[in-house]
Design an enzyme around this catalytic site. Sequence first.
Site, PDB file in Angstrom:
ATOM      1  N   LYS A 177       1.879  -3.082   6.507  1.00 27.19           N
ATOM      2  CA  LYS A 177       2.165  -2.844   5.090  1.00 27.19           C
ATOM      3  C   LYS A 177       3.638  -2.485   4.856  1.00 27.19           C
ATOM      4  O   LYS A 177       4.203  -2.852   3.820  1.00 27.19           O
ATOM      5  CB  LYS A 177       1.235  -1.760   4.542  1.00 27.19           C
ATOM      6  CG  LYS A 177      -0.226  -2.225   4.426  1.00 27.19           C
ATOM      7  CD  LYS A 177      -0.372  -3.390   3.448  1.00 27.19           C
ATOM      8  CE  LYS A 177      -1.815  -3.772   3.192  1.00 27.19           C
ATOM      9  NZ  LYS A 177      -1.944  -4.854   2.196  1.00 27.19           N
TER      10      LYS A 177
ATOM     11  N   TYR B 280      -2.320  -1.056  10.424  1.00 25.42           N
ATOM     12  CA  TYR B 280      -2.279  -1.258   8.969  1.00 25.42           C
ATOM     13  C   TYR B 280      -0.919  -0.865   8.408  1.00 25.42           C
ATOM     14  O   TYR B 280      -0.285  -1.618   7.670  1.00 25.42           O
ATOM     15  CB  TYR B 280      -3.380  -0.423   8.317  1.00 25.42           C
ATOM     16  CG  TYR B 280      -3.557  -0.643   6.830  1.00 25.42           C
ATOM     17  CD1 TYR B 280      -4.041  -1.854   6.350  1.00 25.42           C
ATOM     18  CD2 TYR B 280      -3.256   0.360   5.908  1.00 25.42           C
ATOM     19  CE1 TYR B 280      -4.225  -2.060   4.980  1.00 25.42           C
ATOM     20  CE2 TYR B 280      -3.439   0.166   4.542  1.00 25.42           C
ATOM     21  CZ  TYR B 280      -3.921  -1.048   4.080  1.00 25.42           C
ATOM     22  OH  TYR B 280      -4.098  -1.247   2.728  1.00 25.42           O
TER      23      TYR B 280
ATOM     24  N   SER C 110       0.873  -1.183   0.000  1.00 25.14           N
ATOM     25  CA  SER C 110       0.000   0.000   0.000  1.00 25.14           C
ATOM     26  C   SER C 110       0.904   1.225   0.000  1.00 25.14           C
ATOM     27  O   SER C 110       2.085   1.116   0.347  1.00 25.14           O
ATOM     28  CB  SER C 110      -0.854   0.014   1.269  1.00 25.14           C
ATOM     29  OG  SER C 110      -1.532   1.243   1.422  1.00 25.14           O
TER      30      SER C 110
HETATM   31  P1  NAI Z   1     -11.574  -5.787  -0.360  1.00 26.26           P
HETATM   32  O1  NAI Z   1     -12.037  -5.867   1.062  1.00 26.26           O
HETATM   33  O2  NAI Z   1     -12.550  -5.376  -1.389  1.00 26.26           O
HETATM   34  O3  NAI Z   1     -10.919  -7.168  -0.792  1.00 26.26           O
HETATM   35  C1  NAI Z   1     -10.057  -7.878   0.062  1.00 26.26           C
HETATM   36  C2  NAI Z   1     -10.356  -9.371  -0.052  1.00 26.26           C
HETATM   37  O4  NAI Z   1      -9.495 -10.084   0.848  1.00 26.26           O
HETATM   38  C3  NAI Z   1     -11.786  -9.695   0.361  1.00 26.26           C
HETATM   39  O5  NAI Z   1     -12.420 -10.505  -0.607  1.00 26.26           O
HETATM   40  C4  NAI Z   1     -11.635 -10.418   1.680  1.00 26.26           C
HETATM   41  O6  NAI Z   1     -12.644 -11.384   1.922  1.00 26.26           O
HETATM   42  C5  NAI Z   1     -10.275 -11.062   1.524  1.00 26.26           C
HETATM   43  N1  NAI Z   1      -9.661 -11.416   2.807  1.00 26.26           N
HETATM   44  C6  NAI Z   1      -9.652 -10.695   3.955  1.00 26.26           C
HETATM   45  N2  NAI Z   1      -9.031 -11.366   4.927  1.00 26.26           N
HETATM   46  C7  NAI Z   1      -8.617 -12.544   4.381  1.00 26.26           C
HETATM   47  C8  NAI Z   1      -7.898 -13.657   4.880  1.00 26.26           C
HETATM   48  N3  NAI Z   1      -7.484 -13.700   6.157  1.00 26.26           N
HETATM   49  N4  NAI Z   1      -7.641 -14.693   4.043  1.00 26.26           N
HETATM   50  C9  NAI Z   1      -8.068 -14.660   2.760  1.00 26.26           C
HETATM   51  N5  NAI Z   1      -8.748 -13.637   2.237  1.00 26.26           N
HETATM   52  C10 NAI Z   1      -9.015 -12.582   3.033  1.00 26.26           C
HETATM   53  O7  NAI Z   1     -10.331  -4.790  -0.336  1.00 26.26           O
HETATM   54  P2  NAI Z   1      -9.218  -4.421  -1.458  1.00 26.26           P
HETATM   55  O8  NAI Z   1      -9.032  -2.987  -1.374  1.00 26.26           O
HETATM   56  O9  NAI Z   1      -9.513  -5.060  -2.733  1.00 26.26           O
HETATM   57  O10 NAI Z   1      -7.926  -5.096  -0.791  1.00 26.26           O
HETATM   58  C11 NAI Z   1      -6.962  -5.826  -1.533  1.00 26.26           C
HETATM   59  C12 NAI Z   1      -5.571  -5.429  -1.082  1.00 26.26           C
HETATM   60  O11 NAI Z   1      -5.322  -4.082  -1.480  1.00 26.26           O
HETATM   61  C13 NAI Z   1      -5.368  -5.463   0.433  1.00 26.26           C
HETATM   62  O12 NAI Z   1      -4.098  -6.020   0.717  1.00 26.26           O
HETATM   63  C14 NAI Z   1      -5.398  -3.998   0.807  1.00 26.26           C
HETATM   64  O13 NAI Z   1      -4.702  -3.739   1.998  1.00 26.26           O
HETATM   65  C15 NAI Z   1      -4.728  -3.376  -0.404  1.00 26.26           C
HETATM   66  N6  NAI Z   1      -4.921  -1.941  -0.582  1.00 26.26           N
HETATM   67  C16 NAI Z   1      -6.167  -1.413  -0.804  1.00 26.26           C
HETATM   68  C17 NAI Z   1      -6.320  -0.050  -0.969  1.00 26.26           C
HETATM   69  C18 NAI Z   1      -7.669   0.575  -1.204  1.00 26.26           C
HETATM   70  O14 NAI Z   1      -7.771   1.826  -1.184  1.00 26.26           O
HETATM   71  N7  NAI Z   1      -8.709  -0.191  -1.432  1.00 26.26           N
HETATM   72  C19 NAI Z   1      -5.159   0.863  -0.913  1.00 26.26           C
HETATM   73  C20 NAI Z   1      -3.915   0.202  -0.686  1.00 26.26           C
HETATM   74  C21 NAI Z   1      -3.808  -1.150  -0.539  1.00 26.26           C
END
Ligand code: NAI
Length: 278
Positions: free
Chosen positions: A159, A155, A142
Amino acid sequence: ERLEGRVAVVTGAGSGIGRALAERFAAEGMNVAIADIEKEPLDDVRRDLTERGTPVLAQVLDVGDEQAVHTFADRAFDRFGAVHLLCNNAGVFSGGQIWSRPASDFAWALQVNLWGVLHGIQAFVPRMIEGGDEGHIVNTASVAGLFASPFSGPYSVSKFAAYAATECLAHELVITGSKLRASALCPGGVATRIHQSDRNRPAPSAPTGDQAFVDQIIADTVAGGIPPAQVADQVVDAVRTQRFLILTHDTYRPGLTARANALTAGALPDLPDYEPRA
Ligand code: NAI
């Protein structure tokens, strides 16, 4: 790197960035192995990709569970014979003032955001190297892994650690003469369900006084976010051009220089201007 006919693995593929990655890799003609802790959203992605003719393996798992990640790797290699593109993407947001939040908040963020990445590396990379093909590992960190983000302590700590693991990995792949490369995906705001991360938290956090402020920070980040498909485009481009750092928002680039300059002078780096402030 050629993608068509090759094999991609994506964790956290049930939603947001992970789902967009899986869809994009399928559109490139790849086979995909997808995993998520949430069954229904993962089934939905599996159905969607299968209907479009993509060979899919789907596994419900917690990336913090080492054994489960190794079993997922076994299944992926059994089914497809190789893995060429590994995206350790699953992640959760856990915010709050660093002196207020309980150890369990840090433990959860580290379990998913750091250990999830480490388990993925350890379960897949040795066999990817053995396979002898070119390949790529993309770990989702991130901008909060490049700039310490106030009121996002659990977080941001997790990260930075995920980012460090990726830089170590990238160096080690080069030094050992491997044909694999690694990239750190460092998104700014993306319109996903990250602000609802608590839906997957095993035990709820004890409320602390800063909760409303923290919720606002993360809700703003998502509300002003770019579409996940745009992130997937950037990932494919970085894999093809073998770029290490995938910074989805150009606006953070000057901040990286300013940060290095401040640190060189022994000063506390400024917050990037576009970060929410108290
Ligand atoms: P999201 O919540 O839409 O998707 C994350 C997915 O990871 C979900 O489907 C969730 O069920 C799954 N998940 C959560 N805990 C889990 C576990 N213990 N084991 C397996 N799956 C698990 O969120 P997003 O934004 O798509 O997140 C994806 C990555 O992007 C994450 O690592 C997040 O930290 C990173 N990120 C997101 C940003 C944003 O603004 N959305 C910015 C920077 C990084």
